[in-house]
Structures are given as C-alpha cells and as structure tokens.
Design a protein around this motif. Structure first.
Motif, short mmCIF file in Angstrom:
data_model
loop_
_atom_site.label_atom_id
_atom_site.label_comp_id
_atom_site.label_asym_id
_atom_site.label_seq_id
_atom_site.Cartn_x
_atom_site.Cartn_y
_atom_site.Cartn_z
N ILE A 36 32.93 44.09 37.86
CA ILE A 36 34.25 44.03 38.46
C ILE A 36 34.49 42.61 38.94
CG2 ILE A 36 35.73 44.96 40.28
CD1 ILE A 36 34.01 47.48 40.23
N PHE A 37 35.50 41.97 38.35
CA PHE A 37 35.79 40.57 38.63
C PHE A 37 37.12 40.44 39.37
CE2 PHE A 37 33.32 39.37 34.56
CZ PHE A 37 32.12 39.40 35.27
N VAL A 38 37.19 39.43 40.23
CA VAL A 38 38.45 39.04 40.87
C VAL A 38 38.79 37.63 40.40
CG1 VAL A 38 39.65 38.65 43.05
CG2 VAL A 38 37.95 40.48 42.88
N TRP A 39 39.99 37.47 39.82
CA TRP A 39 40.40 36.20 39.21
C TRP A 39 41.53 35.58 40.01
CZ3 TRP A 39 37.52 34.96 34.84
CH2 TRP A 39 36.86 36.00 34.21
N ASP A 40 41.56 34.25 40.04
CA ASP A 40 42.66 33.50 40.62
C ASP A 40 43.60 33.08 39.49
OD1 ASP A 40 44.42 31.91 41.97
OD2 ASP A 40 42.92 30.53 42.79
N LEU A 41 44.79 33.67 39.45
CA LEU A 41 45.72 33.39 38.36
C LEU A 41 46.36 32.01 38.47
CD1 LEU A 41 47.54 36.82 37.92
CD2 LEU A 41 45.61 35.89 36.64
N PRO A 58 50.11 38.34 44.27
CA PRO A 58 50.77 37.55 43.22
C PRO A 58 49.83 36.66 42.43
CG PRO A 58 52.10 37.55 45.20
CD PRO A 58 50.82 38.23 45.56
N ASN A 59 48.72 36.20 43.02
CA ASN A 59 47.82 35.29 42.32
C ASN A 59 46.41 35.85 42.14
OD1 ASN A 59 49.69 33.17 42.00
ND2 ASN A 59 49.33 32.48 44.10
N LEU A 60 46.19 37.12 42.47
CA LEU A 60 44.86 37.71 42.33
C LEU A 60 44.90 38.86 41.34
CD1 LEU A 60 43.27 37.89 45.91
CD2 LEU A 60 42.85 36.24 44.09
N LEU A 61 43.95 38.84 40.41
CA LEU A 61 43.85 39.87 39.38
C LEU A 61 42.46 40.48 39.42
CD1 LEU A 61 45.26 41.15 36.78
CD2 LEU A 61 43.84 39.53 35.49
N LEU A 62 42.39 41.81 39.40
CA LEU A 62 41.12 42.53 39.34
C LEU A 62 40.93 43.09 37.95
CD1 LEU A 62 38.85 43.95 41.38
CD2 LEU A 62 40.13 45.97 40.65
N SER A 63 39.73 42.94 37.40
CA SER A 63 39.42 43.47 36.08
C SER A 63 38.15 44.30 36.14
CB SER A 63 39.27 42.35 35.05
OG SER A 63 38.18 41.50 35.38
N VAL A 64 38.16 45.42 35.41
CA VAL A 64 37.01 46.33 35.34
C VAL A 64 36.64 46.49 33.88
CG1 VAL A 64 36.08 48.57 35.99
CG2 VAL A 64 37.89 47.53 37.37
N GLN A 107 35.36 36.08 42.46
CA GLN A 107 34.39 36.98 43.05
C GLN A 107 33.91 37.98 42.00
OE1 GLN A 107 35.93 39.26 46.33
NE2 GLN A 107 33.94 40.10 46.92
N THR A 108 32.64 38.34 42.11
CA THR A 108 32.05 39.38 41.28
C THR A 108 31.46 40.45 42.19
OG1 THR A 108 31.47 37.79 39.55
CG2 THR A 108 30.34 39.92 39.52
N LEU A 109 31.94 41.69 42.03
CA LEU A 109 31.41 42.78 42.84
C LEU A 109 30.13 43.29 42.21
CD1 LEU A 109 34.64 44.81 43.70
CD2 LEU A 109 33.52 43.02 45.02
N GLN A 110 29.03 43.26 42.97
CA GLN A 110 27.75 43.71 42.48
C GLN A 110 27.71 45.24 42.52
OE1 GLN A 110 25.69 41.63 41.11
NE2 GLN A 110 26.81 39.79 41.74
N LYS A 147 38.25 46.27 50.98
CA LYS A 147 39.44 45.73 51.65
C LYS A 147 39.64 44.28 51.27
CE LYS A 147 41.60 45.01 56.17
NZ LYS A 147 41.47 45.16 57.64
N LEU A 148 40.88 43.93 50.93
CA LEU A 148 41.22 42.55 50.61
C LEU A 148 41.46 41.79 51.91
CD1 LEU A 148 41.82 40.52 48.32
CD2 LEU A 148 44.22 41.21 48.49
N THR A 149 40.61 40.82 52.18
CA THR A 149 40.69 40.08 53.44
C THR A 149 41.69 38.93 53.34
OG1 THR A 149 38.86 38.64 52.78
CG2 THR A 149 38.31 40.68 53.96
N ASP A 150 41.87 38.23 54.45
CA ASP A 150 42.81 37.11 54.49
C ASP A 150 42.35 35.93 53.64
OD1 ASP A 150 44.38 38.56 56.20
OD2 ASP A 150 43.48 37.70 58.02
N ASN A 151 41.04 35.80 53.42
CA ASN A 151 40.53 34.71 52.59
C ASN A 151 40.44 35.10 51.12
OD1 ASN A 151 38.48 36.49 52.84
ND2 ASN A 151 36.92 35.01 53.46
N GLN A 152 41.18 36.18 50.74
CA GLN A 152 41.32 36.59 49.35
C GLN A 152 40.01 37.04 48.71
OE1 GLN A 152 44.76 36.49 47.98
NE2 GLN A 152 44.79 36.43 50.21
#
Length: 402
Positions: A245-250, A233-239, A257-260, A293-298
């Motif tokens: 590849i970014f992970v955003w907190d809505l 609900p609060n995490l958005l992935l953008s490519v 997070q930025t995936l290298q 994998k999306l972990t518990d710490n988002q």
C-alpha cells in the motif's frame, strides 16, 4: 524480457468480482447498494429500491423485430389450432433477452448532477438525483470502473481503453489505452488529470480530457494495482496484488509512504476492500479491518483494528457509519467514531443477498503462449549457427592459399 513476462503472468492472481457494490454518496448522505441488477439506497436505517439496471437500449433493428413479433402474434391469434401458437412461443423464447439474474452491477459513481452505473453486460446508465433513468448505452467492451463529473461520464474497460461520454451518453470520445486491463481510475478534484492503474503494475497520470498527453508514471508495485483512492488533492493511495500500500505525492509524482502490511497479511489474509472517509482510511481483509488516520503532515497513522465474525467481501465508510457486506451473507452497519468501529446492526431489507455474494465472475487465467516464441528462438539459434559456420569457412578460404 520474455522470461520476466512469463514469470509475471504465472504469478498474477485472478480477481474475483462479487456481484454486489457498496458506495457512499456524499451528495445525498446515503449508502448506495448494488445487488444483482437492483440499485438500493440505505438511509436512516431504511432500505429503499431505487432502480433496476442492466437493460440494454433497443437498437433500430431490435425495434423492427419487436414490431414484426407483435404482428406475428396478432396473426397467430387469428389462426386456428394450437400448433402455430407453440411454434410462436418457441421463437419468442429463442429471441428473448438474457435473463435478469445473469446481469449485475459492477460499479457506481456519483456527482452533484447524476449517478452513473456500469454492469457486467456492457451497459452504462445514468440516473438523475430523483433516480429516474436519463440515458443508457452499450459499451464496446465490459466496463471495469466508472467516474462521473458534472459534464462527463468516464469508463474504463477490460481491453485497457478508457472512454468519455456526455451525461446524455450520446457522444463518445476515446481517451487513452493501456496494454492490459485497467483495474481502477480516479479524476483529480481539479479535473486536470485522469489517474489509471492496470494489471501490469503501472499507475499512469494523464492530462484530462487530452489523455494523449501523459504527465507521469508511478512505478513501484510488483503485481497488478487494483485500487486507487484520492486522499487529498495531492495525495493518492494505491493498493496492489503484492499487498503493498503506497501513498504518492501527485505534485511531485514521488512515493511518500509505504504501509508495512506483511505481518497483517500473513495473519488476516489479502486485502479485499478499501474505503476512505476523511480523514480515516479503512482496509478490510478476510476477518479484519484496519483503520488509519491521515495526519496534518500528510502521513497515515494506525488508529484501530476490528475483528469480524464473518468473511468480509467489501465495505463503505461515511463520517459516522460503516457498511460491511459479509459472506454469510449479511449486510451490517457499524457505528464509526474517532476511527473505531462499534455497535453492529444487521440490516434487514427487501433484497436477497444470497443470490449475489456466492456468485463470482469465473476465474480466467491469462494464457501464456510460448509455442510461437519457442519456434522463433529455435529458428534464430539455427540461423546464428549457420552464419557462424559460413564465417568460419570464409576465414579458412582466406587464410589457406589457393
């Protein structure tokens, strides 16, 4: 600003759209496969043809033309001679609709109530859960993405606009507009926000359905953003086309997070498809599929890698299966367990993949019109020089005694 825009347009990549779409329908626990104008269902190792899409609804003018054509046919049958029949046949061929092979499905969206399908010939269609066509409408511009809720169908188009329809497609409402093409969009799970991404590196968060009220922008990509996915609900992935590849907190509109992916991109090519089946994210490149994998710490953690024998066009993932479409062309089903792909099975169906995979949208490079700007800057330069000369002559007259 002008030089930056020209440089960005020159660097911008052309997006090829394969004439096939893979979508996992969690409401029926099956895969939906759009090949050409046909919509198929893959369930329990069986392929079933559900519907044919892409036929635009007839307008009142077209209906009148059909009645006139039928009357002409009856009259021509009563007349003697073959010449009249040949002329009527030519008229029919000229008025015939576009061939079925020229239309293809470009997007599929599902909800509990219905299934929405968009086509490259501007047709938007809805089907009920028995896959019976409910309604169809012709959009203003060619749709680029589609989302559906239990009350609305939302589409974006190549002109940068987004519209909302009722499920019956009888009422249309303008939602928002971008300066460039909207590449993808998602509606948050609480239906409060509509997130859109465009060809100008921007991600926009707008209140839904009052999209004139902009919540925030997510900036960070250096190229077009072609895919966005809700991980939670609060995490958005953008490519993006910059292969970032970014992970955003809505909730805070911040980057988490930025995936290298630089090393992976150099080795395996650019991203071709992205799919998410909680808690696993699959990213495909030319011959390579990376699983996170999306972990518990988002945060996303690397889980596994898979090397394919063929070029991967697109994929879709469920809880225990991954459907992969290759350039061979082949449709493969892999077992998926604990983030690892295994046990490939080639799907044999009644559809002909060779007609859809090898055909792509034509590459259309964005034309940068520099002539008008050049003339403008030249006129501006001359005007400034003329003003400077007048100013100097005025100072000389003031300083020199008359």
């Amino acid at each position: 600003w002008y030089q930056r825009r020209v440089r960005a347009n020159n660097l911008r990549l052309n997006i090829k759209c394969p004439m096939s779409v893979l979508h996992y329908d969690k409401f029926s626990s099956s895969f939906l496969v759009g090949v050409g104008v046909h919509l198929y269902q893959y369930l329990d190792s069986e392929v079933k043809l559900l519907a044919s899409c892409g036929d635009p609804p007839l307008t009142s003018h077209q209906k009148n033309e059909d009645v006139e054509n039928k009357n002409k046919e009856e009259q021509s049958n009563n007349k003697e001679g073959n010449q009249t029949e040949k002329d009527d046949t030519k008229e029919k061929e000229q008025k015939a609709p576009r061939a079925e092979g020229q239309a293809f499905i470009t997007g599929i969206a599902t909800c509990e109530e219905c299934i929405a399908v968009i086509n490259n010939n501007k047709v938007v269609e809805t089907f009920d859960r028995n896959f019976q066509k409910q309604a169809s409408v012709v959009a203003i511009k060619r749709p680029t993405s589609v989302q559906v809720t239990n009350t609305h169908v939302v589409i974006s188009d190549k002109s940068g606009d987004a519209y909302s329809y009722t499920l019956s497609l009888s009422e249309q409402k303008y939602l928002l507009g971008h300066v460039s093409v909207v590449m993808d969009m998602v509606i948050t799970l609480d239906h409060k926000f509509l997130v859109t991404c465009d060809r100008d590196e921007k991600i926009r968060i707008s209140h839904f359905p009052n999209c004139y009220n902009i919540e925030s922008y997510l900036l960070g990509h250096e190229e077009y953003v072609f895919r966005i996915i809700l991980l939670s609900p609060n995490l958005l992935l953008s490519v993006g086309g910059d292969q970032k590849i970014f992970v955003w907190d809505l909730s805070t509109n911040t980057l988490l997070q930025t995936l290298q992916t630089d090393d992976v991109t150099k080795t395996h090519g650019d991203v071709t498809s992205v799919s998410y089946s909680a808690p696993y994210l699959l990213i495909s490149r030319t011959h390579h599929v990376t699983t996170y994998k999306l972990t518990d710490n988002q945060t996303l953690e690397h889980t596994s890698d898979f090397i394919s024998d063929h070029d991967i066009m697109c994929l879709a993932a469920s809880e225990n299966k991954v459907l992969v479409l290759t350039k061979e062309p082949k449709l493969e089903c892999h077992q998926f367990s604990n983030g690892v792909l295994s046990d490939k099975n080639v799907i044999e169906g009644q559809f002909d993949l060779s007609k859809c995979v090898n055909s792509t949208l034509p590459e259309k490079k964005k034309v940068v019109r520099t002539a008008g700007f050049t003339d403008y800057f030249e006129r501006k330069r001359k005007r400034i020089e003329e003003e400077e000369r007048k100013e100097e002559s005025r100072k000389l007259k003031v300083e020199s005694p008359s």
